[in-house]
Structure formats: structure tokens, C-alpha cells
Design a protein around this motif. Sequence first.
Motif, PDB file in Angstrom:
ATOM      1  N   TYR A 122       0.800  -1.221   0.000  1.00 41.30           N
ATOM      2  CA  TYR A 122       0.000   0.000   0.000  1.00 41.30           C
ATOM      3  C   TYR A 122       0.836   1.275   0.000  1.00 41.30           C
ATOM      4  N   ARG A 123       1.777   1.336  -0.922  1.00 37.71           N
ATOM      5  CA  ARG A 123       2.419   2.614  -1.199  1.00 37.71           C
ATOM      6  C   ARG A 123       1.366   3.529  -1.836  1.00 37.71           C
ATOM      7  N   GLY A 124       1.420   4.823  -1.514  1.00 37.42           N
ATOM      8  CA  GLY A 124       0.497   5.737  -2.166  1.00 37.42           C
ATOM      9  C   GLY A 124      -0.413   6.478  -1.207  1.00 37.42           C
ATOM     10  N   ALA A 125      -1.530   6.973  -1.743  1.00 39.89           N
ATOM     11  CA  ALA A 125      -2.321   8.005  -1.066  1.00 39.89           C
ATOM     12  C   ALA A 125      -3.392   7.495  -0.111  1.00 39.89           C
ATOM     13  N   SER A 126      -3.775   6.211  -0.177  1.00 36.16           N
ATOM     14  CA  SER A 126      -4.900   5.745   0.652  1.00 36.16           C
ATOM     15  C   SER A 126      -4.590   4.408   1.327  1.00 36.16           C
ATOM     16  N   PRO A 127      -3.491   4.319   2.073  1.00 30.68           N
ATOM     17  CA  PRO A 127      -3.105   3.020   2.649  1.00 30.68           C
ATOM     18  C   PRO A 127      -4.098   2.473   3.666  1.00 30.68           C
ATOM     19  N   ILE A 128      -4.701   3.335   4.473  1.00 26.84           N
ATOM     20  CA  ILE A 128      -5.629   2.870   5.506  1.00 26.84           C
ATOM     21  C   ILE A 128      -6.904   2.328   4.871  1.00 26.84           C
ATOM     22  N   GLN A 129      -7.492   3.085   3.961  1.00 35.10           N
ATOM     23  CA  GLN A 129      -8.706   2.628   3.294  1.00 35.10           C
ATOM     24  C   GLN A 129      -8.447   1.359   2.483  1.00 35.10           C
ATOM     25  N   SER A 130      -7.289   1.305   1.832  1.00 34.07           N
ATOM     26  CA  SER A 130      -6.978   0.157   0.980  1.00 34.07           C
ATOM     27  C   SER A 130      -6.789  -1.122   1.786  1.00 34.07           C
ATOM     28  N   ALA A 131      -6.197  -1.003   2.970  1.00 32.59           N
ATOM     29  CA  ALA A 131      -6.042  -2.178   3.833  1.00 32.59           C
ATOM     30  C   ALA A 131      -7.404  -2.732   4.236  1.00 32.59           C
ATOM     31  N   LEU A 132      -8.353  -1.849   4.536  1.00 32.33           N
ATOM     32  CA  LEU A 132      -9.701  -2.285   4.895  1.00 32.33           C
ATOM     33  C   LEU A 132     -10.428  -2.877   3.689  1.00 32.33           C
ATOM     34  N   LEU A 133     -10.307  -2.259   2.536  1.00 33.46           N
ATOM     35  CA  LEU A 133     -10.960  -2.761   1.331  1.00 33.46           C
ATOM     36  C   LEU A 133     -10.438  -4.141   0.937  1.00 33.46           C
ATOM     37  N   SER A 134      -9.174  -4.393   1.251  1.00 37.64           N
ATOM     38  CA  SER A 134      -8.561  -5.681   0.902  1.00 37.64           C
ATOM     39  C   SER A 134      -8.792  -6.746   1.967  1.00 37.64           C
ATOM     40  N   GLY A 135      -9.410  -6.365   3.081  1.00 37.48           N
ATOM     41  CA  GLY A 135      -9.678  -7.329   4.134  1.00 37.48           C
ATOM     42  C   GLY A 135      -8.447  -7.780   4.892  1.00 37.48           C
ATOM     43  N   GLU A 136      -7.462  -6.881   5.029  1.00 38.20           N
ATOM     44  CA  GLU A 136      -6.242  -7.221   5.754  1.00 38.20           C
ATOM     45  C   GLU A 136      -6.535  -7.513   7.229  1.00 38.20           C
ATOM     46  N   VAL A 137      -5.771  -8.422   7.801  1.00 38.55           N
ATOM     47  CA  VAL A 137      -5.892  -8.742   9.225  1.00 38.55           C
ATOM     48  C   VAL A 137      -5.027  -7.803  10.059  1.00 38.55           C
ATOM     49  N   TYR A 138      -3.892  -7.389   9.490  1.00 40.07           N
ATOM     50  CA  TYR A 138      -2.980  -6.480  10.191  1.00 40.07           C
ATOM     51  C   TYR A 138      -2.685  -5.264   9.325  1.00 40.07           C
ATOM     52  N   THR A 139      -2.480  -4.153   9.979  1.00 42.30           N
ATOM     53  CA  THR A 139      -1.976  -2.945   9.336  1.00 42.30           C
ATOM     54  C   THR A 139      -0.962  -2.327  10.291  1.00 42.30           C
ATOM     55  N   GLY A 140      -0.546  -1.100  10.019  1.00 46.19           N
ATOM     56  CA  GLY A 140       0.424  -0.472  10.908  1.00 46.19           C
ATOM     57  C   GLY A 140       1.043   0.748  10.281  1.00 46.19           C
ATOM     58  N   ASP A 200      -7.169   7.516  13.605  1.00 46.89           N
ATOM     59  CA  ASP A 200      -6.830   8.011  14.943  1.00 46.89           C
ATOM     60  C   ASP A 200      -5.790   7.121  15.619  1.00 46.89           C
ATOM     61  N   THR A 201      -5.998   5.814  15.553  1.00 45.20           N
ATOM     62  CA  THR A 201      -5.109   4.886  16.239  1.00 45.20           C
ATOM     63  C   THR A 201      -3.726   4.859  15.599  1.00 45.20           C
ATOM     64  N   LEU A 202      -3.682   4.842  14.274  1.00 41.86           N
ATOM     65  CA  LEU A 202      -2.390   4.784  13.590  1.00 41.86           C
ATOM     66  C   LEU A 202      -1.617   6.091  13.711  1.00 41.86           C
ATOM     67  N   SER A 203      -2.318   7.190  13.874  1.00 44.04           N
ATOM     68  CA  SER A 203      -1.599   8.454  14.089  1.00 44.04           C
ATOM     69  C   SER A 203      -0.881   8.421  15.429  1.00 44.04           C
ATOM     70  N   ASP A 204      -1.511   7.816  16.448  1.00 38.63           N
ATOM     71  CA  ASP A 204      -0.841   7.651  17.745  1.00 38.63           C
ATOM     72  C   ASP A 204       0.356   6.704  17.616  1.00 38.63           C
ATOM     73  N   CYS A 205       0.166   5.624  16.869  1.00 35.77           N
ATOM     74  CA  CYS A 205       1.274   4.684  16.625  1.00 35.77           C
ATOM     75  C   CYS A 205       2.422   5.394  15.902  1.00 35.77           C
ATOM     76  N   ALA A 206       2.074   6.210  14.916  1.00 33.96           N
ATOM     77  CA  ALA A 206       3.091   6.922  14.142  1.00 33.96           C
ATOM     78  C   ALA A 206       3.861   7.910  15.003  1.00 33.96           C
ATOM     79  N   ALA A 207       3.170   8.559  15.924  1.00 23.47           N
ATOM     80  CA  ALA A 207       3.824   9.535  16.801  1.00 23.47           C
ATOM     81  C   ALA A 207       4.894   8.856  17.653  1.00 23.47           C
ATOM     82  N   GLN A 208       4.561   7.716  18.229  1.00 21.08           N
ATOM     83  CA  GLN A 208       5.522   6.995  19.064  1.00 21.08           C
ATOM     84  C   GLN A 208       6.656   6.410  18.226  1.00 21.08           C
ATOM     85  N   LEU A 209       6.319   5.922  17.029  1.00 22.03           N
ATOM     86  CA  LEU A 209       7.347   5.377  16.143  1.00 22.03           C
ATOM     87  C   LEU A 209       8.313   6.470  15.692  1.00 22.03           C
TER      88      LEU A 209
END
Length: 305
Positions: free
Chosen positions: A115-133, A167-176
Motif C-alpha cells: 500500500y504505497r500511495g495516497a490511501s493506505p488505511i482505506q486500501s487495507a480495509l478494502l482488501s480485508g487485511e488482518v494487520y496494518t500499521g 486516529d489509532t495509527l496516528s498515535d502509533c506513528a507519533a511513538q514510532l
Amino acid sequence: MRVVFMGTPSYATTILEALCNEPSIEVTLLVTQEDKPVGRKQLLTPPHTKAWLLEQGLHVEIFQPKTLRSKEAQEKISAYHPDFIVVAAYGQILPRDILDIAPCINLHASLLPKYRGASPIQSALLSGEVYTGVTSILMEEGLDTGAMLGFSYLKIEPEHNASFLFDTLSDCAAQLTLRTLKNFSSLLPIKQESANATHCKKIKKEDGLISFALDASEIVKRFKALSPWPGIFLASGLKLIEMKHIDSTNNETFGLISEVTSEGIILTCKTGKLLLKTLQPVSKSAMSARDYIRGKRLNCGDSLV
């Protein structure tokens, strides 16, 4: 540690806030997109990062260049002598002149190289991914192609939608971000395998168009991925605001009201049924699905379309 931060939406603001609150880091400059007209009245509105910075009254200069491919932009950023340039959803690809100023760290909301590109969060959900990050990368001129420095993982639960993940991934990104900057000298960058890469496009309004000829599970998947914008809607413009997946049985017909309950209306899809709780007609406020069909004089066995 001197940091120039580049970012535009709320996802970036969460990272910016973490940097500003870290005693060992001095954010010297915010680079963000230009103010843009928003809404029906086209009110000139600042980017989320800029609005937050002004509200906090922090002494950080704000720079909003039309393009980074100018001598002015390169000289402006270079003048701050940053140790790092941190980039999160800025909205432009950084040219070589900017990349050469200091190590540029990007926080991308996917587990790269997926999911390189502009919509990684939406694309992970559309693809039915079990994990993201989130992946922190050392930027290069390609789109999200740089060597990987660190990861933050998140399991996608059935109730998660795009709003929650943003919201959740922005918190993850801040700590990372903080971990990456503090440990940068000891990190071993991992080259991305381009053969494993996938790309995602920018979400457009028309992506929200659905039909009950789809499986109910597919409609719910799109609903989770495309909320709150653009949402999902029928060809008539009727927007589906609140729903629940009922079952996965095959149906001879689709788009029909099969039952009216205290919660809403149950509608048939190609496979499975949906409980529709809240709908929004074109140019009107959201209303209960029961009130909608009552106003349209629709009953069990009638088509909602």
C-alpha cells in the motif's frame, strides 16, 4: 535535535504534537500545504497542522510553499539547519534538493512495501487485511520506496473502520517517530522488495457508489473503509449512514425490504442481508431507515432502490 516537520492533515498533527512535547527535540519549522477554500461558502481554511500550531501559540515558523521545487523552498528549509526532516502526509513528493538537506524520515500508514500511495488505511480495509500499521522510512525520490527503519503493528478487528484506524495509527506513528529519531544512529535500514509492493490510488467520491447486487459482506467492507468520506451511497444518491451485516445466505432477488424491525429495515443483497439503521436522502438530514420508508410508502417486499 533540530527538526523541520512537513505535514498537513490531522494524522500529521498527532505526530507534530508528540515532537513538540519531547524535551530533546526542537521543532523549528512547519512546512505544510497552502490554505484552501472549504465547504459551500468556500471559506479559506488552514491545514490541520497549521491550525493546531496557531492554537497552541508555539513559536514555530510556518511555511506554505506552492511547490517544493523552487530555490526559495530549498533555501528556506536549509536555513534552519535541521538534523532531521520528518514528513507525514505532506501532500507533495520531496525533490532531491530537499532530500539532500538532512535525513528525511517519512511515517507511512501501512506495513510497507504494501500500500504505497495516497490511501493506505482505506486500501487495507478494502482488501480485508488482518494487520496494518505504520512504517518509518528513510525517504528517497520514489513514492514510499525508501529503506525501512521501523514498524508499528496493529491488528484490524471486525469493528474497526477508517476513522478509528486514522486516529489509532496516528498515535502509533507519533511513538514510532520518537523511537526512530532517538535511535537513528543505531538503526539498520532494510531495503524494500519492490516485487512485493502494492500501490493504492487517491480515494474519490465515486468510489462510494454501491449496489445491492454486491454481497452484503463487500458492502460492509466498503462502508468501513470509506467512512466518513466519501461514505457509501446508491445511484439515486441515498447515503447509507449506519448498518449491520445480518447473514450470508443466497437471495433470489436483491435490494428488497425483507423485514422491518425496531432497529431499522432488513434488506436483501446478492448474498446476505443488511440491517440498515440510518439513511440520508440527497440534500436532507440523516434519518432512521424506518422513517425513510414510511415517507416513501414502502413496505416489506418493495425495492429500496
